[in-house]
Enzyme design. Structure first.
Site, PDB file in Angstrom:
ATOM      1  CE  LYS A  10      -1.473   2.839   3.138  1.00  7.60           C
ATOM      2  NZ  LYS A  10      -1.615   4.081   2.126  1.00  7.60           N
TER       3      LYS A  10
ATOM      4  CD  GLU B  50      13.560   1.440  10.002  1.00  3.98           C
ATOM      5  OE1 GLU B  50      13.898   2.605  10.415  1.00  3.98           O
ATOM      6  OE2 GLU B  50      13.962   0.269  10.324  1.00  3.98           O
TER       7      GLU B  50
ATOM      8  CB  CYS C 164      13.045   9.873   8.299  1.00  3.92           C
ATOM      9  SG  CYS C 164      13.890   8.852   7.193  1.00  3.92           S
TER      10      CYS C 164
ATOM     11  CD  GLU D 299       9.429  13.441  11.484  1.00  2.78           C
ATOM     12  OE1 GLU D 299       8.441  12.911  11.885  1.00  2.78           O
ATOM     13  OE2 GLU D 299      10.351  12.976  10.917  1.00  2.78           O
TER      14      GLU D 299
HETATM   15  P1  NAD Z   1       2.267   8.749   7.959  1.00  2.23           P
HETATM   16  O1  NAD Z   1       2.704   8.068   9.057  1.00  2.23           O
HETATM   17  O2  NAD Z   1       1.275   9.483   7.627  1.00  2.23           O
HETATM   18  O3  NAD Z   1       1.859   7.624   6.712  1.00  2.23           O
HETATM   19  C1  NAD Z   1       2.851   6.444   6.315  1.00  2.23           C
HETATM   20  C2  NAD Z   1       1.890   5.408   5.616  1.00  2.23           C
HETATM   21  O4  NAD Z   1       1.227   4.686   6.714  1.00  2.23           O
HETATM   22  C3  NAD Z   1       0.969   5.832   4.476  1.00  2.23           C
HETATM   23  O5  NAD Z   1       0.978   4.680   3.530  1.00  2.23           O
HETATM   24  C4  NAD Z   1      -0.300   6.057   5.149  1.00  2.23           C
HETATM   25  O6  NAD Z   1      -1.511   6.049   4.274  1.00  2.23           O
HETATM   26  C5  NAD Z   1      -0.217   4.828   6.353  1.00  2.23           C
HETATM   27  N1  NAD Z   1      -1.341   5.113   7.492  1.00  2.23           N
HETATM   28  C6  NAD Z   1      -1.337   6.153   8.232  1.00  2.23           C
HETATM   29  N2  NAD Z   1      -2.438   5.718   9.096  1.00  2.23           N
HETATM   30  C7  NAD Z   1      -2.402   4.210   9.213  1.00  2.23           C
HETATM   31  C8  NAD Z   1      -2.924   3.351   9.910  1.00  2.23           C
HETATM   32  N3  NAD Z   1      -3.738   3.585  10.992  1.00  2.23           N
HETATM   33  N4  NAD Z   1      -2.723   2.024   9.632  1.00  2.23           N
HETATM   34  C9  NAD Z   1      -2.044   1.699   8.739  1.00  2.23           C
HETATM   35  N5  NAD Z   1      -1.410   2.589   7.857  1.00  2.23           N
HETATM   36  C10 NAD Z   1      -1.663   3.761   8.002  1.00  2.23           C
HETATM   37  O7  NAD Z   1       3.773   9.348   7.253  1.00  2.23           O
HETATM   38  P2  NAD Z   1       3.977  10.211   5.976  1.00  2.23           P
HETATM   39  O8  NAD Z   1       3.597  11.588   6.274  1.00  2.23           O
HETATM   40  O9  NAD Z   1       3.713   9.434   4.773  1.00  2.23           O
HETATM   41  O10 NAD Z   1       5.726  10.232   6.190  1.00  2.23           O
HETATM   42  C11 NAD Z   1       6.215  10.791   6.861  1.00  2.23           C
HETATM   43  C12 NAD Z   1       6.638  10.322   8.089  1.00  2.23           C
HETATM   44  O11 NAD Z   1       7.620   9.137   7.532  1.00  2.23           O
HETATM   45  C13 NAD Z   1       7.608  11.192   8.897  1.00  2.23           C
HETATM   46  O12 NAD Z   1       7.375  10.996  10.185  1.00  2.23           O
HETATM   47  C14 NAD Z   1       9.090  10.650   8.632  1.00  2.23           C
HETATM   48  O13 NAD Z   1      10.169  10.702   9.767  1.00  2.23           O
HETATM   49  C15 NAD Z   1       8.829   9.134   8.414  1.00  2.23           C
HETATM   50  N6  NAD Z   1       9.717   8.340   7.688  1.00  2.23           N
HETATM   51  C16 NAD Z   1      10.706   7.596   8.523  1.00  2.23           C
HETATM   52  C17 NAD Z   1      11.790   6.871   7.885  1.00  2.23           C
HETATM   53  C18 NAD Z   1      12.625   5.968   8.399  1.00  2.23           C
HETATM   54  O14 NAD Z   1      13.201   5.166   7.901  1.00  2.23           O
HETATM   55  N7  NAD Z   1      12.688   6.062   9.867  1.00  2.23           N
HETATM   56  C19 NAD Z   1      11.945   7.231   6.343  1.00  2.23           C
HETATM   57  C20 NAD Z   1      10.989   7.916   5.745  1.00  2.23           C
HETATM   58  C21 NAD Z   1       9.968   8.841   6.370  1.00  2.23           C
END
Ligand code: NAD
Length: 499
Positions: A178, A253, A287, A388
């Site tokens: 997804k 992550e 991130c 963040e």
């Molecule tokens: P997000 O948490 O909003 O979404 C990430 C994914 O999770 C999306 O596909 C979203 O649709 C899905 N999602 C959201 N709620 C969910 C739920 N309840 N159940 C299952 N899936 C769900 O994050 P984002 O805005 O897409 O990305 C930014 C974040 O990702 C930042 O916090 C960033 O630091 C983090 N990030 C971390 C890493 C790492 O490797 N540590 C790398 C890149 C980004």
């Protein structure tokens, strides 16, 4: 708004391109211009269930394909990514917003990961050990687990899916993927290329749609034993909670609030370059972005003025244009959130040194652009130094010495990346030991990773797993210990049989 020319895309389930069962759709647009890009299925539980069934059925054959053959498919996938690298980079600049050189780097990471994990097909090492009994042979082997639910963010739309899907596949699992709703087209291209490389129908399925409808269904589905998620801390906590009833393996992550430490003896030219790249690259939407810069007092004034000058030289614009340094942020909500943190920083008493505004006009009117923003005189407890922001905003904090720098760097809930600029090898080694982070850079910024090393963070950044490197294999396999007794009699371990 979508025009009649806007293309419509589908889910890939069991090797067939299909609409959402409900027929519902959502549209995406280009963050640099606001133009429509594509129409995608707004999927729900029924679509997830079908994809999981397809992946479960495909698992029975895929797990028996010899791992080196599975690896060969990943090599072909890596080659296809390399052949299409320019097209994918351009599409990424349009769909996600990052500038072309960074978009090409995102694709390159996936190429590297595919080749690296392709090689794992001929390794996937277990152990053989002596037995405590005669005529007995002991070994441990890695076994695939089943259907992996892959949930990804939008900020690395090709690299992050590859960090999860390549190791999942080489280990013999199947996948329901997804992608984020902001970057579904790159997700679609990704699975198209996997199919072209020879991944059989049902082994990788893509289901488009939101976190609530599609992601959550995957997280709760009893047929999906492993969830690998990259996203925000809030999402990670929710996913872990919702998966608890099924005792799933959860690989998280999550976010970061990474700091670069600059000591008095640092090469300041190098430090400024590293900070600008880490704070404003990908418009700060990494991130590992450096959203804090912790500066020893002797270097503070000089670093601050050089940094502000460097940030003001950065050119904003669409990622696909030559000479652009900083692209748009992903969407209106992100722009609003980033700008709200400027207000928070000012209210907290930090000094706004540059930026702090939505960048309109000069051809940037319809895109989500934000000026690279630097706050000075930031205190460690301020929200802009703790939370963040995920945008082109960084905070300068002044410290007396290395000990205070380490304390401030560690004084947050996250622990992803960290960095120190110093010429003193003793201080560098103390920092390597004491910085609480999954990654520490010496004399480089906080961003960037090589695929053969573990990637991930400590504390609130994750739950103890790692992406990439050998460590990734632990997410996608179970260990089995095997004992072969060739003595011809029943030998009992730990039972004293001596007369
Ligand atoms: P997000 O948490 O909003 O979404 C990430 C994914 O999770 C999306 O596909 C979203 O649709 C899905 N999602 C959201 N709620 C969910 C739920 N309840 N159940 C299952 N899936 C769900 O994050 P984002 O805005 O897409 O990305 C930014 C974040 O990702 C930042 O916090 C960033 O630091 C983090 N990030 C971390 C890493 C790492 O490797 N540590 C790398 C890149 C980004």
């Amino acid at each position: 708004m979508a025009t009649t020319a806007t293309k419509t895309f589908k889910n890939l389930i069991g090797g067939e391109w299909v609409d959402a069962a409900s027929g519902d759709t959502f549209e995406t647009s280009i963050p640099a211009t606001g133009e429509a890009l594509g129409v995608f299925p707004r999927s729900g539980a029924e679509d997830v269930d079908r994809a999981v069934e397809a992946a479960k059925a495909a698992f029975e054959e895929w797990r028996l394909v010899p791992a080196p053959r599975r690896g060969e498919i990943l090599f072909r996938f890596g080659q296809l990514l390399a052949e299409r690298k320019d097209d994918l980079a351009l599409l990424m600049a349009r769909e996600m917003g990052k500038v072309i050189p960074e978009a090409a780097g995102d694709v390159q990471e996936a190429i590297d990961m595919s080749f690296y994990m392709g090689g794992e097909g001929r390794r996937l090492f277990g152990q053989t050990t002596p037995s405590e009994l005669p005529d007995k042979f002991n070994m441990s082997v890695r076994q695939p687990i089943g259907v992996i639910g892959v949930i990804t963010p939008w900020n690395f739309p090709i690299a992050i899916p590859s960090w999860k899907i390549a190791p999942a596949l080489v280990c013999g699992n199947t996948v329901v993927f997804k992608p984020a709703t902001d970057t579904p087209l790159l997700g679609e291209r990704f699975v198209e290329l996997l199919a072209e490389a020879g991944v059989p129908p049902g082994v990788v399925n893509i289901v488009h749609g939101g976190g609530g409808a599609v992601g959550d269904r995957l997280v709760r589905h009893p047929g999906v034993p492993v969830i690998t998620l990259t996203g925000s801390r809030e999402t990670g906590v929710e996913v872990m909670r919702n998966a608890a009833d099924n005792l799933k393996h959860i690989h998280l992550e999550l976010g970061g609030k990474n700091a670069i430490v600059v000591l008095d003896d640092a090469d300041l030219d190098l430090a400024v370059e590293g900070i600008v790249w880490s704070a404003f690259g990908t418009s700060g939407q990494r991130c590992t972005a450096a959203s804090r810069v912790i500066v020893q007092e002797g270097a503070y004034e000089e670093l601050q003025s050089r940094l502000v000058a460097a940030a003001e030289r950065l050119r904003l614009g669409p990622g696909w244009e030559d000479g652009v340094d900083v692209g748009p942020v992903i969407n209106q909500a992100a722009l609003d959130k980033i700008h709200s943190y400027t207000g928070i920083g000012v209210d907290e008493g930090a000094k706004l040194l540059t930026g702090g505004e939505v960048a309109g006009g000069n051809g940037l009117g319809d895109g989500f652009f934000y000026r690279p923003t630097i706050f000075g005189d930031v205190e460690p407890g301020m929200r802009i130094a703790q939370e963040e922001i995920f945008g082109p905003t960084t905070a300068l904090l002044r410290v007396r010495d290395l000990d205070e720098a380490v304390r401030v760097s560690n004084g947050i809930e996250f622990g992803l990346s960290s960095s120190i600029f110093t010429r003193d090898v003793n201080k560098a080694f103390r920092a390597m030991r004491d910085l609480e982070a999954g990654i520490t850079y010496i004399n480089a910024g906080t961003i960037g990773a090589e695929v053969h090393l573990p990637f991930g963070g400590v504390k609130g950044t994750g739950n103890g797993h790692r992406e990439a490197g050998q460590a990734a294999l632990d997410v996608f396999t179970e260990w089995k210990s095997i004992y072969v007794d060739y003595s011809g009699k029943l030998q009992k371990a730990q039972i004293d049989t001596s007369e």
